[in-house]
Design an enzyme around this catalytic site. Structure first.
Site, PDB file in Angstrom:
ATOM      1  N   GLU A 163     -11.009 -11.086  -4.205  1.00  0.00           N
ATOM      2  CA  GLU A 163      -9.603 -10.937  -3.834  1.00  0.00           C
ATOM      3  C   GLU A 163      -9.018 -12.220  -3.261  1.00  0.00           C
ATOM      4  O   GLU A 163      -7.824 -12.322  -3.033  1.00  0.00           O
ATOM      5  CB  GLU A 163      -9.448  -9.869  -2.741  1.00  0.00           C
ATOM      6  N   HIS A 223       0.816  -1.220   0.000  1.00  0.00           N
ATOM      7  CA  HIS A 223       0.000   0.000   0.000  1.00  0.00           C
ATOM      8  C   HIS A 223       0.841   1.257   0.000  1.00  0.00           C
ATOM      9  O   HIS A 223       0.420   2.291  -0.492  1.00  0.00           O
ATOM     10  CB  HIS A 223      -1.021  -0.048   1.132  1.00  0.00           C
ATOM     11  N   ASP A 229      -4.565  -8.415  -4.143  1.00  0.00           N
ATOM     12  CA  ASP A 229      -4.724  -9.464  -3.135  1.00  0.00           C
ATOM     13  C   ASP A 229      -4.964 -10.824  -3.771  1.00  0.00           C
ATOM     14  O   ASP A 229      -4.510 -11.838  -3.238  1.00  0.00           O
ATOM     15  CB  ASP A 229      -5.875  -9.119  -2.182  1.00  0.00           C
ATOM     16  N   CYS A 276      -9.867  -3.528 -10.214  1.00  0.00           N
ATOM     17  CA  CYS A 276      -9.427  -2.297  -9.551  1.00  0.00           C
ATOM     18  C   CYS A 276      -8.059  -2.463  -8.899  1.00  0.00           C
ATOM     19  O   CYS A 276      -7.573  -1.560  -8.232  1.00  0.00           O
ATOM     20  CB  CYS A 276     -10.463  -1.822  -8.542  1.00  0.00           C
TER      21      CYS A 276
HETATM   22  C1  PEP Z   1      -6.596  -5.241  -4.492  1.00  0.00           C
HETATM   23  O1  PEP Z   1      -6.366  -6.054  -3.597  1.00  0.00           O
HETATM   24  O2  PEP Z   1      -6.309  -5.428  -5.686  1.00  0.00           O
HETATM   25  C2  PEP Z   1      -7.237  -3.955  -4.168  1.00  0.00           C
HETATM   26  C3  PEP Z   1      -7.623  -3.128  -5.114  1.00  0.00           C
HETATM   27  O3  PEP Z   1      -7.358  -3.624  -2.857  1.00  0.00           O
HETATM   28  P1  PEP Z   1      -6.120  -3.121  -1.978  1.00  0.00           P
HETATM   29  O4  PEP Z   1      -4.953  -2.890  -2.916  1.00  0.00           O
HETATM   30  O5  PEP Z   1      -6.530  -1.863  -1.290  1.00  0.00           O
HETATM   31  O6  PEP Z   1      -5.890  -4.249  -1.051  1.00  0.00           O
HETATM   32 MG    MG Z   2      -7.239  -5.742  -1.671  1.00  0.00          MG
END
Ligand code: PEP
Ligand code: MG
Length: 590
Positions: A459, A211, A483, A530
């Site tokens: 995910e 992140h 994920d 996403c």
């Molecule tokens: C993902 O896991 O691809 C996602 C968009 O959520 P995050 O990156 O916030 O875990």
């Molecule tokens: Mg995620």
């Protein structure tokens, strides 16, 4: 002497600047430039805080009971000596006068400089004095927290930055571009740096889809993570080139190398200029397929960048960023409602997908919060622990507060409510029950709210293998590839030591994505990607070939992906994608 450090490329472009070393624990210290005529006031602020600490320690020493161990008094002596050492305050003064750093920034920079000298000492006793210095600096910082800065920051939050011809970010008053070098920065602390004055940054740890890296990408400045020992090898003020395309740091570059990278930097600028011409072009493939390009945002203010990049909506609002860095004091319903409403209004009538809070794993709430203790860090595998929807379901009042805020905000525009990390039917049912309960609570209070489309994130492999169950309950699915890759391949996405195994093109990963898209398309349900894969131009054609028509990514990636779309013919890509999916080595075919 020139040397290079290799890491993982996370955010494109070249930054050239002087290194600012920031210790992980100091990342939340304010960093801004002060006006030239205000530097004396800033120096006075440190002196005042330093003197107050000297007084405090002298008093402590004076009040020590007669039978107190001699070591305590000796330790206080050391602290007093360090506080009064001219190297500390003299250095701080220099950073403020020469660089116009604010007091806290100057103090932590000087701490880093002296701490490094301690590290290099042969004598163990002297080496250990670093811990004392740290405590002393901590005390001064705490004192300063209580003393408001008498001035407004000159350059912070991008307010007075400008882009030079070379593409370096310069503060109006300061002509030295700066790059941030740290061992690690938490996503919450990264927020402090968002739109800050740094031209680029690098960290020792982190994976490509950690992140911290994701927030870096949203800042749209060149960045490298997982550069192992960069923060030890690079010294305060070293000249550093951050090559965010190749994932390399070049320290103390020779004039020839500098010229070469200056050239690359200008090329990058030209490429950006070229891409910016696509801003008002509709994302339609050669065979007339309209593709939806959405934005991922962390804070409501990010909608500004989303709209100006030509996004047709927000595909992922990571609401957890509203919850982080607040010492565990979670935002109440009103605060959340107004943040969501701000995002909705910022998108000017376009849809906004708000994901319920995804705290946990590499997104701790805060360093010092009790709730974090409950959820993360204290467990060996936080990514497999009480994270995302699991965390929300474990605290129904907290979750209901968020759900009410989202539902209320939905009265102001088109809102999709997205739930992260679901795997079990029981979790789905509990979530839906709580959404209903939130509506009933609002009804009982006579508070207006709006309709929402309900979506689930895919995910976890278990979710991707239970699509029929998910589609029974949800209006749309959003594939979180970050994920999904992590959990399919059992690779910690934030761990640079296994980053080479984090493979978005693994046949198993591609199969799960393709099946999810196909099932949604077959049932006429919305589906989007996403995760970071959506913004990766090397994956655009494959995703189109799999039938994906909705991509959500950081606004900075939208134009490059659009360029791929404009050149694509989905009718031709479909059979090709089938071949890629059947291959043992899909990456070789891209
Ligand atoms: C993902 O896991 O691809 C996602 C968009 O959520 P995050 O990156 O916030 O875990
Ligand atoms: Mg995620």
């Amino acid at each position: 002497m020139t040397f290079s450090v290799h890491g993982l490329a996370v955010s494109r472009g070249i930054a050239i600047g002087r290194a600012v070393l920031v210790a992980s624990s100091r990342a939340d210290v304010a960093h801004y430039f002060v006006d030239a005529d205000k530097t004396d006031l800033e120096i006075a602020r440190v002196r005042e805080a330093r003197n107050a600490v000297v007084e405090e320690i002298s008093r402590l020493q004076h009040d020590l009971p007669k039978d107190a161990p001699h070591e305590i008094s000796a330790l206080l002596d050391v602290h007093l000596m360090l506080l009064q050492d001219e190297q500390l305050i003299g250095g701080v003064k220099k950073w403020i006068t020469d660089r116009r750093y604010n007091a806290e920034w100057a103090l932590t920079t000087q701490y880093e400089t002296i701490a490094r000298q301690f590290d290099d000492m042969e004598d163990e006793y002297l080496r250990e004095r670093k811990a004392d210095l740290e405590q002393v600096v901590e005390r001064i910082l705490r004192r300063m927290k209580g003393m408001a800065s008498p001035m407004q920051p000159v350059a912070q939050a991008g307010a007075s930055r400008k882009q030079s011809k070379q593409g370096l970010l310069l503060a109006d008053t300061i002509d030295v571009p700066l790059v941030l070098i740290a061992h690690d920065i938490s996503p919450a602390d990264m927020l402090q740096f968002k739109q800050s004055l740094f031209a680029g940054f690098a960290t020792d740890v982190g994976g490509k889809t950690s992140h911290t890296a994701i927030v870096a990408r949203s800042m749209d400045i060149p960045a490298v993570v997982g550069a192992r020992s960069a923060s030890q090898l690079i010294e305060q003020d070293d000249w550093v080139i951050i090559d965010g395309d190749a994932g390399i740091l070049i320290v103390d570059p020779s004039p020839i190398i500098l010229a070469e990278y200056g050239f690359k930097q200008r090329q990058g600028e030209l490429e950006r200029e070229r891409l910016s011409r696509l801003k008002n072009t509709a994302a339609i493939t050669l065979d007339n397929q309209r593709i939806e390009l959405l934005a991922n945002i962390e804070l409501p203010g990010d909608t500004l960048g989303a709209v100006s990049a030509g996004a047709v909506g927000v595909g992922l609002f990571r609401s957890e960023f509203l919850f982080m860095g607040r010492a565990g004091n979670l935002p109440n319903e009103e605060e959340q409602y107004s943040a969501y409403r701000q995002a909705i209004e910022g998108m000017k009538g376009m849809p906004v997908t708000i994901r319920t809070v995804d705290i946990g794993s590499d997104k701790p709430l805060d360093r010092a919060s009790d709730r974090m203790e409950k959820a993360q860090d204290t467990h060996l595998n936080p990514a497999l622990g009480l994270r995302a929807i699991r965390w929300s379901l474990a605290d129904p009042p907290m979750f209901l507060t968020q759900l009410r805020a989202i539902l209320r905000a939905a009265a102001h525009g088109q809102v999709n409510l997205l739930v992260p990390m679901l795997a079990h039917a029981s979790e789905i049912k509990q979530t839906l029950l709580l959404i209903d309960r939130a509506r009933v609570q609002l009804d009982n209070q006579g508070v207006p709210y709006g309709p929402v489309q309900l979506g689930a994130m895919i995910e976890i492999p278990a979710a991707a293998l239970s699509l029929k169950l998910f589609l029974k309950y949800f209006d749309f699915l959003s594939i979180g590839t970050n994920d999904l890759i992590q959990y399919t391949l059992a690779i910690d996405r934030a761990d640079e030591s296994v980053a080479h195994l984090y493979d978005p093109c693994h046949p198993a990963v591609l199969r799960l994505i393709a099946d999810t898209i196909a099932e949604c398309n077959a049932q006429g349900k919305g589906v989007s990607v996403c995760g970071e894969m959506a913004g990766d131009v090397s994956m655009t054609k494959l995703l189109l070939g799999m039938g994906l028509r909705s991509f959500s990514m950081h606004p900075s990636q939208i134009l490059a992906v659009k360029q791929q779309i404009l050149r694509a013919d989905t009718a031709k890509l479909k059979p090709w994608a089938e071949l890629v999916l059947g291959s043992d080595d899909p990456a070789a075919m891209l």
